[in-house]
Design an enzyme around this catalytic site. Structure first.
Site, PDB file in Angstrom:
ATOM      1  N   SER A  82       0.843  -1.192   0.000  1.00  0.00           N
ATOM      2  CA  SER A  82       0.000   0.000   0.000  1.00  0.00           C
ATOM      3  C   SER A  82       0.886   1.253   0.000  1.00  0.00           C
ATOM      4  CB  SER A  82      -0.945  -0.025   1.197  1.00  0.00           C
ATOM      5  OG  SER A  82      -1.906   0.994   1.092  1.00  0.00           O
TER       6      SER A  82
ATOM      7  N   ASP B  71      -9.015  -5.467  -5.220  1.00  0.00           N
ATOM      8  CA  ASP B  71      -8.616  -4.396  -4.305  1.00  0.00           C
ATOM      9  C   ASP B  71      -9.485  -3.171  -4.548  1.00  0.00           C
ATOM     10  OD1 ASP B  71      -7.354  -2.607  -2.670  1.00  0.00           O
ATOM     11  OD2 ASP B  71      -5.345  -2.984  -3.430  1.00  0.00           O
TER      12      ASP B  71
ATOM     13  N   HIS C 271      -7.161  -5.837  -0.762  1.00  0.00           N
ATOM     14  CA  HIS C 271      -6.007  -4.970  -0.548  1.00  0.00           C
ATOM     15  C   HIS C 271      -4.957  -5.593   0.364  1.00  0.00           C
ATOM     16  CE1 HIS C 271      -3.864  -1.193  -0.517  1.00  0.00           C
ATOM     17  NE2 HIS C 271      -3.923  -1.113   0.799  1.00  0.00           N
TER      18      HIS C 271
END
Length: 1049
Positions: free
Chosen positions: A905, A993, A1025
């Site tokens: 991320s 995601d 995610h």
């Protein structure tokens, strides 16, 4: 065939031929350990075999390679200082440069003799041999005397005894000659054996092997060797014209023959360099790291049975060296993958406690105040074989006197929890409510002393949709009378009929028109991790009536969750999330507009908190007079330092109990950043206990209800918790605390103890009741780093940030560890010094791991969080790089030339920034679902507000993108540095995601592919995610380690 022999009869013990290994035997004189054969005991203390072998590896790396010899530095008592022994004479030298010059001169004075044995027909008379060679364009005739004939005869016998020499130089031709010799008849063999040594014959080998190329079918050598004789004309052994492209073995033969007849020897002694032949490989059977040139000898000596089982020796002889190397590399890769999987399986198998509760508390002896308390803990454990996470429970029985635990009875066998969504014990401890899902149906079950006492099929009752089990909305609570259960579920959604548009009654008894055109209408949800959850409702299961009631009266713009019973069960207190004008992602975001509400049985809803704030974690005191909850600001940082608010149920007033901490002194309380435990009040209603991040650690704190004074509970020496980097409070009931304690090298364990008094927390005694009693063999240390003046944020000056370094033990001599920089996502998240299976497994595989808490991480105050707004891509990148530089400067056991970076991320965002902004520093990169282009992510993320806040722009629901805002997002994105990336990049993307679209990673993938930068992409179509499935975690870890090993070596 050719044989290379040295005139030096006896070599010193520090000079070894080719693949020969140093002699290593257990000492029987002074000790039972192993001595280094090249060092005296005063230089290298006798040690176990593995340590001695690692020491010898260092000798071989520093050895001088001369011809087929390895000359090791001698530390014996031949001289007073370390030195080298010459191969050809008795000279010794201490300096390497002088020794190399001596080798060149010594070899030119005493050339080595290399002999060619040629067969002739027995019927021919013994010739007067002359050897003709060409050097520098001239032909010279050299007679061979009688003494040389004897030498030829002796060397010819040596050649026959060393029959595999030609196969080593030219394997294909050697195999062909073996085939011809095997096909000879007995008479031919006898005739061949009767021929005289040193005779001359013309022999050309032919084969029908279709695998041999036309070049191989010709004569293998490129040297014209002519023999002058009275009866025999010039005989050509090989013709250079037939082989215009000589192979490596031919060049070697040419060099040897030229040395024979020219009298000049080319000196090849050089300082050892790290070439392909010097690369280290892993033995597939014992895991020993060896030089590639020594690995084959090691396999033949140590593992002959395993090698013969895996590969047929007959077929191995037919293979050329390149095929043998490929097969060996394949075995090594399989062995390496197996080792990586085993290490990861070992580290991920440790269970993690997720909840705990006090089930029963019975008074055994009234006079002595002895009690029997039952503790129930629930654990989560990863199972790689099944590819999923298992849950199980454990019970402990405590025998207590007053507030002291005298005995802890064994827990017995753990119980597997199957298909359980939620569970809760009644206030009396006699009943347990469970919501379970089985075969597509959801059930409410009530268990008592006589087994299953009540069961409701929620799906069959058809009052609502799926029950919520997430951390943002879910709840399950008993009413004070223990006759009702409160929970949250999805609102019932009636699909329109294809034949008519009739009216259908809703839960309130009203009519809802179901039109045909509504069947394809878009339904919002709450984003990543909450897909399909849109309209939650409050539900009550009446156990006596066997019915389910859906509470009415909640405003339509509010989505209720985190509910609990009000005093006397006359109403419900809940957190209402605003869903207008549209829903934003809620998971990992504490900045969504919400409020605390009270709903009575008549459907009247009242707001108890302030408007325009975010609210979470309401907790009722044992006497039902007080409610505490956490409050934060809306928008801005998606995770932030929160206030603890106190609501007085009697006076209906609200006050601040713990305020936001802007910045804290070293080691002091730094604020609240996470949800409160479900049970956090002391029995006297005076103190509230919670866990929170504090710099690089996680600690337990208490706050006094009347004074607001915050005290750290778990940092006291008397509690014996200083050895743990992280302490997480699971529950406190009746003054009994249950905590999960762990460190980077110690998996979680459960500790519990009583609070003795209000003012003397240090008197609490802790005991260990469960968890892994394991201490992994590596070290860790926290770090606090101050950025230099040129990297200061002048608006928030004087801020520090942290890091945690994990280092492997027992490094080989003079061997440095590669460094993996692990960066957390968020960016407003935190690396605590707790058990991290990925970091532990990397360290056990020989990597050092640096986990960085850059400015903007939680645990360092609100100023640190806000300092990152508008500075992503610069401040956080510099912080991570500064942490790496400080670590390399302070730790000499780390290799600055082998640094890799990984993250997910926002951590992947920073990893891609680092390899782009520092292309010559980082050697490899692994990124999970990284943000690559913030401008293109604006319309696809479920947290669109963060896209603006990250670049310093205030967000509002009606904000539209402008050219200036898009330019600012683009300039702070890693895609701007993609052209400078040279490090190999591994991308791991989740196909579902909702937080960071997988097209972000694809954008970088295409940019790197177009520039021929090494890149690999792993696509997990069913992942979101977090890439949290067990099989996905295992596959990601395997690929990351293989990627790093490939590109860091």
């Amino acid at each position: 065939m050719f044989s290379h022999t040295s005139q030096h009869a006896e070599l010193h013990k520090t000079i070894l031929r080719g693949e020969e290994q140093p002699p290593l035997q257990r000492c029987e004189d002074c000790c039972s350990l192993y001595h280094c054969p090249f060092c005296g005991p005063e230089m290298f203390k006798p040690a176990i075999k593995s340590k001695c072998l690692k020491h010898l590896q260092g000798h071989r790396r520093r050895a001088i390679r001369h011809k087929e010899f390895f000359i090791f530095k001698c530390h014996l008592k031949c001289r007073t200082a370390p030195h080298f022994h010459c191969v050809s004479c008795a000279s010794t030298f201490m300096r390497k440069d002088g020794f190399l010059k001596h080798l060149a001169m010594c070899e030119s004075k005493k050339p080595k003799v290399t002999v060619v044995e040629l067969k002739s027909d027995e019927s021919l008379p013994a010739p007067d041999l002359h050897l003709t060679t060409s050097e520098a364009g001239s032909t010279e005739e050299m007679p061979v005397g009688e003494g040389h004939k004897n030498l030829i005869s002796e060397d010819a016998q040596k050649i026959r005894r060393k029959g595999n020499f030609e196969q080593h130089l030219c394997p294909k031709r050697a195999v062909s000659e073996e085939t011809v010799s095997q096909g000879l008849s007995d008479s031919e063999m006898a005739d061949q054996n009767s021929r005289g040594e040193g005779g001359i014959m013309e022999e050309q080998v032919r084969t029908d092997d279709p695998t041999i190329s036309p070049v191989d079918e010709g004569d293998a050598s490129v040297v014209d060797l002519s023999v002058v004789d009275h009866n025999v004309t010039e005989t050509t052994v090989s013709n250079s014209a037939a082989n215009p492209h000589p192979i490596e073995a031919d060049v070697t033969i040419q060099t040897l023959v030229n040395e024979i007849f020219s009298g000049h020897t080319s000196v090849e002694s050089t300082v050892p360099q790290r070439s392909r032949s010097d690369a280290q490989d892993l033995c597939p059977f014992c895991g020993l790291m060896l030089h590639r040139k020594n690995l084959q000898v090691h396999l033949r000596r140590k593992h002959p049975d395993q090698v013969s089982n895996q590969e047929n020796p007959a077929s191995a002889q037919v293979k050329n060296p390149k095929q043998q190397r490929l097969a060996l590399r394949q075995q090594q890769k399989i062995a390496m993958e197996s080792e990586i999987r085993d290490v990861f399986r070992h580290c991920i198998r440790f269970p993690v406690p997720i909840s705990a509760s006090v089930v029963t508390d019975q008074l055994v002896d009234t006079a002595s105040e002895k009690r029997c308390i039952t503790i129930l803990a629930r654990w989560s454990q990863c199972d790689l074989e099944r590819g999923g996470k298992l849950r199980f429970s454990q019970r402990w029985t405590l025998l207590c006197k007053h507030d002291t635990i005298e005995h802890v009875l064994p827990s017995g066998t753990s119980s597997h929890i199957e298909k359980e969504l939620l569970s809760c014990h009644s206030p009396s401890g006699t009943l347990q409510a469970v919501i379970r899902e089985d075969a597509g149906h959801q059930y409410v079950e009530v268990w008592g002393q006589n087994g299953l006492e009540k069961s409701l099929d929620l799906t069959a009752l058809n009052k609502h949709g799926k029950v919520y089990e997430d951390a943002q909305f879910a709840c399950l609570g008993w009413s004070p009378c223990e006759k009702k259960l409160l929970y949250v579920a999805e609102k019932k959604r009636v699909e329109p009929s294809a034949h008519s548009s009739v009216a259908s009654a809703n839960e309130d008894g009203g009519l809802v028109l179901l039109e045909e055109q509504d069947k394809n209408i878009y339904i919002e949800d709450w984003g990543e991790g909450l897909v399909g959850k849109s309209c939650p409702v409050l539900c009550v299961a009446d156990l006596n009536k066997g019915a389910v009631i859906v509470y009415a009266g909640v405003p339509p713009h509010i989505s209720p969750g985190q509910a609990l019973w009000a005093p006397n069960g006359r109403g419900v207190v809940f957190v209402g999330q605003w869903n207008e004008p549209f829903r934003l992602g809620l998971k990992f975001c504490s900045n969504r507009r919400s409020a605390l509400y009270y709903l009575d049985m008549k459907g009247n809803c009242e707001c108890l908190s302030a408007e325009g704030v975010s609210v979470s974690s309401p907790r009722m005191s044992p006497d039902s007079c007080w409610i505490i909850y956490l409050q934060g600001q809306v928008f801005g940082p998606h995770r932030q330092c929160l206030r603890m608010m106190l609501y007085d149920m009697k006076n209906r007033s609200t006050s601040v109990l713990v305020d936001v901490v802007r910045r804290a002194e070293k080691g002091q309380f730094a604020g609240i950043y996470e949800a409160l435990p479900s049970q956090c009040w002391s029995a006297d209603n005076e103190r509230i206990f919670f866990s929170s991040s504090c710099e690089n650690n996680k600690a337990v704190f208490s706050v006094h209800r009347t004074t607001g004074r915050v005290t750290q509970v778990c940092g006291l020496d008397a509690l014996r918790l200083d050895d743990f980097g992280s302490v997480q409070l699971l529950t406190i009931q009746k003054d009994l605390m249950v905590m999960s304690c762990s460190s980077p090298n110690q998996p979680p364990c459960l500790k519990l103890g009583f609070l003795s008094s209000v003012d003397q927390v240090e008197d609490m005694q802790l005991c260990n009741v469960g968890g892994a009693d394991v201490y992994e063999g590596f070290d860790w240390q926290p770090m606090l780093i101050t950025p230099p003046s040129q990297e200061e944020n002048h608006q928030f000056s004087g801020l520090n940030f942290g890091a945690i370094l994990l280092k492997p033990y027992n490094l080989p001599e003079r061997r440095k560890s590669p460094l993996v920089v692990n960066i957390h996502g968020g960016p407003h998240a935190h690396f605590a010094a707790d058990w991290n299976a990925t970091a532990a497994a990397l360290t056990k595989l020989g990597f050092a791991v640096l986990m960085v808490n850059y400015r903007g991480s939680t645990g360092f105050g609100q100023d640190g969080i806000e300092s990152l707004l508008g500075n992503v891509g610069s401040q956080d990148v510099k912080d991570v790089h500064r942490a790496v530089l400080c670590t390399l400067q302070n730790e000499t056991t780390l290799d600055p030339d082998r640094v890799a970076v990984m993250g997910g991320s926002h951590g992947g965002f920073l990893a891609c920034h680092l390899v782009g902004q520092y292309p010559d520093f980082y050697r490899a990169c692994a990124a999970r679902n990284p943000v690559i282009n913030a401008a293109t992510l604006l319309g696809t993320s479920d947290i669109v507000d963060w896209r603006y806040s990250s670049v310093g722009i205030q967000y509002a629901f009606d904000r539209l993108p402008t050219s200036q805002s898009l330019i600012s997002m683009l300039e702070k994105s890693p895609i701007m540095h993609a052209a400078q990336i040279r490090a190999p990049v591994l991308l791991m993307l989740g196909g579902r995601d909702r937080r960071v679209s997988p097209h972000q990673g694809l954008e970088l993938y295409r940019a790197l592919k177009s520039r021929s930068t090494p890149v690999r992409l792993l696509w997990y179509s069913d992942e979101g995610h977090s890439l949290s499935k067990v099989n996905t975690q295992s596959d990601c870890f395997l690929n990351i380690v293989l990627w790093f090993k490939e590109h860091l070596n």
